[in-house]
Scaffold this motif. Structure first.
Motif, PDB file in Angstrom:
ATOM      1  N   ASP A 141      57.837 108.374  57.398  1.00  0.00           N
ATOM      2  CA  ASP A 141      57.400 108.890  58.683  1.00  0.00           C
ATOM      3  C   ASP A 141      58.512 109.681  59.335  1.00  0.00           C
ATOM      4  OD1 ASP A 141      54.848 107.718  58.633  1.00  0.00           O
ATOM      5  OD2 ASP A 141      55.708 105.781  59.209  1.00  0.00           O
ATOM      6  N   ASN A 155      53.566 107.776  64.378  1.00  0.00           N
ATOM      7  CA  ASN A 155      52.290 107.924  63.664  1.00  0.00           C
ATOM      8  C   ASN A 155      51.505 109.154  64.085  1.00  0.00           C
ATOM      9  OD1 ASN A 155      51.679 107.121  66.208  1.00  0.00           O
ATOM     10  ND2 ASN A 155      50.239 105.485  65.606  1.00  0.00           N
ATOM     11  N   VAL A 156      52.219 110.234  64.524  1.00  0.00           N
ATOM     12  CA  VAL A 156      51.526 111.484  64.843  1.00  0.00           C
ATOM     13  C   VAL A 156      50.755 111.929  63.600  1.00  0.00           C
ATOM     14  CG1 VAL A 156      51.777 113.893  65.461  1.00  0.00           C
ATOM     15  CG2 VAL A 156      53.189 112.169  66.588  1.00  0.00           C
ATOM     16  N   SER A 157      49.446 112.186  63.767  1.00  0.00           N
ATOM     17  CA  SER A 157      48.618 112.507  62.606  1.00  0.00           C
ATOM     18  C   SER A 157      48.683 113.989  62.279  1.00  0.00           C
ATOM     19  CB  SER A 157      47.162 112.100  62.874  1.00  0.00           C
ATOM     20  OG  SER A 157      46.661 112.820  63.987  1.00  0.00           O
ATOM     21  N   GLY A 158      48.313 114.306  61.029  1.00  0.00           N
ATOM     22  CA  GLY A 158      48.240 115.709  60.620  1.00  0.00           C
ATOM     23  C   GLY A 158      49.583 116.255  60.188  1.00  0.00           C
ATOM     24  N   ASP A 173      52.796 118.952  59.877  1.00  0.00           N
ATOM     25  CA  ASP A 173      53.585 119.814  60.762  1.00  0.00           C
ATOM     26  C   ASP A 173      53.376 121.277  60.393  1.00  0.00           C
ATOM     27  OD1 ASP A 173      54.994 117.663  62.154  1.00  0.00           O
ATOM     28  OD2 ASP A 173      56.014 117.349  60.240  1.00  0.00           O
ATOM     29  N   ARG A 217      56.062 117.245  57.470  1.00  0.00           N
ATOM     30  CA  ARG A 217      54.825 116.921  56.752  1.00  0.00           C
ATOM     31  C   ARG A 217      54.134 118.240  56.418  1.00  0.00           C
ATOM     32  NH1 ARG A 217      53.158 113.097  61.522  1.00  0.00           N
ATOM     33  NH2 ARG A 217      54.122 114.917  62.481  1.00  0.00           N
ATOM     34  N   HIS A 231      51.252 120.555  54.249  1.00  0.00           N
ATOM     35  CA  HIS A 231      49.988 120.654  53.518  1.00  0.00           C
ATOM     36  C   HIS A 231      49.935 122.030  52.868  1.00  0.00           C
ATOM     37  CE1 HIS A 231      45.274 120.595  53.621  1.00  0.00           C
ATOM     38  NE2 HIS A 231      45.758 120.473  52.394  1.00  0.00           N
ATOM     39  N   ASN A 271      55.868 113.449  51.445  1.00  0.00           N
ATOM     40  CA  ASN A 271      55.339 114.087  52.662  1.00  0.00           C
ATOM     41  C   ASN A 271      54.840 115.505  52.406  1.00  0.00           C
ATOM     42  OD1 ASN A 271      58.087 114.557  52.154  1.00  0.00           O
ATOM     43  ND2 ASN A 271      58.451 115.292  54.219  1.00  0.00           N
ATOM     44  N   SER A 288      41.964 122.376  58.233  1.00  0.00           N
ATOM     45  CA  SER A 288      43.259 121.711  58.324  1.00  0.00           C
ATOM     46  C   SER A 288      43.979 122.256  59.545  1.00  0.00           C
ATOM     47  CB  SER A 288      44.096 121.962  57.060  1.00  0.00           C
ATOM     48  OG  SER A 288      45.329 121.262  57.129  1.00  0.00           O
TER      49      SER A 288
END
Length: 515
Positions: free
Chosen positions: A47, A62-65, A67, A90, A92, A182, A215
């Motif tokens: 995290d 725990n910020v979702s999604g 960066d 993080r 994607h 991540n 996304s």
């Protein structure tokens, strides 16, 4: 005579340097002031923990999604994914096709690009793919060979160019990025960016099974290659097609000068050879845009290659070349150039060939892409909260300024070199072509300085101007000695005009920033 030419060039060098220094001193400083960050950055297990010096802007663990969303996993995308992932972001990544690419370009990484790999911790990606070291170039013109080594004397022994199969290199970088917990790499086609209140907030994409997804991230970086379908919303693209490459992989042959790229100054334009494995040599035959590309299907291409091209190829490679042509293993690729013309769009950035392209003759594309990744990594590293849109956009705006010195130098060199090395019916252009080869063969600072530019080891605009003008003066000086007849004076004037004309590429591929 050589002494007189050297004195002539020396005088010109001194004058040019004084002029450049004046330009540097008088040039207004347009660099954007970067916002200061007081935040500290830590990583706890998988995290991201975001803290500030006074703890005023802390975000929960725990910020979702993600960066960052990265569209495309080619050289730029895969390198950026690994780099940002190492920094704890993080990430994607959405890539249209995750199978190994099969291309005939993007196979020669200059030493400057290799150093960027080292800086990013990705230098092991050229291992275990049968990559070949490249330590310089060999130029072939009128039966003569001019060797131009890279100036590697002040570097460690492992620093050199590398040539390889493009797909193997990209797969290695994808694997390394995917090894980070991540970083998520997904196969899918991004169909559009979506915005809220004028700020890009993410992408819409389809997976292979046809499912549509969305996304979201505070930063979206588009690096989906030269055929990008997203660039129009982020820049003002002006794509030019200067030529096409006809490519094949030669087997059972040895290059005349081992571990060198080979450039044959042929008619109508250059032919390239370089190793891509321990048993294969890539051959790229350039066909200018003004010339119709022969058809492969009806046999016109094979006839053109055997009758027009083969006689100009070095003896050591000719049999392997003809054998490959007869087997029909011929492919083509369109060469594209496109100046960087960003259109500010908060929350998004363009990178790689989606943003900026140049003629591939000098093999500078991957060096520019990796340099841009380094610039962007260093720029946004202090910024911990990408959701702070105002601060993020200040950093992103600065990226376009900070990348210019390296990118504009490599871009201008690539496009100018292609024009200079191509044959021409104009006498002044042909004199310039011969002068460029002889200049590179002078040795000393002439060869090392020019090769430091081509290799990406010293991509400074001032150095490019210095050597480009010196090359022109060298050609003029040699033309006028021992007696400057009226005809020679006229040709010399045309040669200077040609040099000025070719240097205008700097305005097409990015304005120079003298540093």
């Amino acid at each position: 005579m050589v002494l007189m030419i050297d004195q002539f060039i020396g005088t010109f060098f001194a004058t040019s340097l004084i002029g450049l220094l004046l330009l540097i001193i008088l040039r207004p400083n347009k660099m954007k002031k970067l916002p200061k960050s007081r935040k500290n950055y830590n990583k706890m297990e998988n995290d991201v923990v975001l803290t500030s010096a006074d703890n005023e802007h802390s975000l929960p663990e725990n910020v979702s999604g993600p960066d960052v969303i990265i569209v495309g996993a080619g050289v730029a995308g895969a390198a950026l994914a690994h780099t940002l992932g190492k920094d704890g972001r993080r990430v994607h990544v959405i890539e249209r096709d995750l199978t190994e690419p099969d291309r005939i370009v993007g196979e020669l990484l200059q030493p400057g690009g290799y150093l960027k790999l080292v800086e990013l911790g990705l230098d092991d990606c050229v291992e275990e793919i049968d990559a070949q070291p490249v330590v310089g170039y060999a130029l072939f013109k009128d039966g003569k060979i001019t060797k131009t080594p890279y100036p590697l004397g002040n570097f460690q022994a492992n620093v050199a160019g590398r040539s390889f199969h493009n797909g193997r290199f990209i797969q290695r970088m994808r694997e390394k990025a995917a090894s980070l917990s991540n970083v998520r790499i997904e196969e899918g086609t991004v169909t559009s960016l979506f915005q809220e209140n004028g700020i890009v907030k993410g992408v819409h994409y389809k997976t292979k099974d046809g499912q549509e997804h969305k996304s979201c991230a505070p930063l979206t970086i588009v690096c989906d290659g030269g055929f990008s379908n997203l660039r129009r919303s982020l820049c003002n693209p002006k794509v030019d097609i200067p030529s096409c490459f006809v490519g094949m992989a030669l087997e059972n042959c040895q290059l005349p000068v081992p571990n060198h790229g080979h450039v044959v100054l042929a008619d109508p334009s250059p032919i390239l050879f370089y190793p891509i494995s321990s048993s294969e040599v890539r051959c790229l035959v350039d066909v200018p845009a003004g010339q119709k590309l022969p058809s492969i299907a009806n046999g016109e291409m094979a006839k053109y290659l055997k009758t027009k091209v083969a006689p100009q190829i070095p003896d050591e490679l000719r049999d392997a070349f003809i054998s490959k042509v007869e087997k029909g293993s011929i492919r083509t690729a369109t060469n594209r150039s496109m100046p960087a013309a960003p259109k500010p769009n908060p929350g998004a950035l363009l990178l790689g060939d989606a943003f900026n392209m140049r003629h591939p003759l000098t093999g500078g594309g991957m060096t520019v892409a990796l340099s841009d990744v380094v610039v962007l990594r260093n720029l946004i590293k202090p910024l911990q909260d990408f959701h702070d849109a105002a601060s993020l956009n200040q950093y992103l705006d600065s990226f376009y300024t900070l990348r210019k010195p390296v990118a504009s130098t490599i871009n201008t060199l690539a496009n100018s070199a292609y024009q200079v090395f191509s044959a021409s019916s104009d006498e002044a252009r042909e004199i310039m072509r011969q002068a460029s080869v002889d200049y590179l063969g002078l040795g000393g600072i002439y060869t090392s300085g020019a090769m430091a530019l081509l290799s990406g080891l010293n991509p400074r605009p001032s150095s490019l101007i210095f050597h480009f003008l010196a090359m022109a003066i060298f050609g003029v000086g040699r033309l006028l000695l021992p007696f400057p007849s009226p005809k020679r004076l006229w040709i010399g004037a045309k040669l200077i005009w040609v040099s000025i004309f070719l240097s205008q590429n700097s305005h097409q591929m990015g304005t120079f920033t003298l540093i």
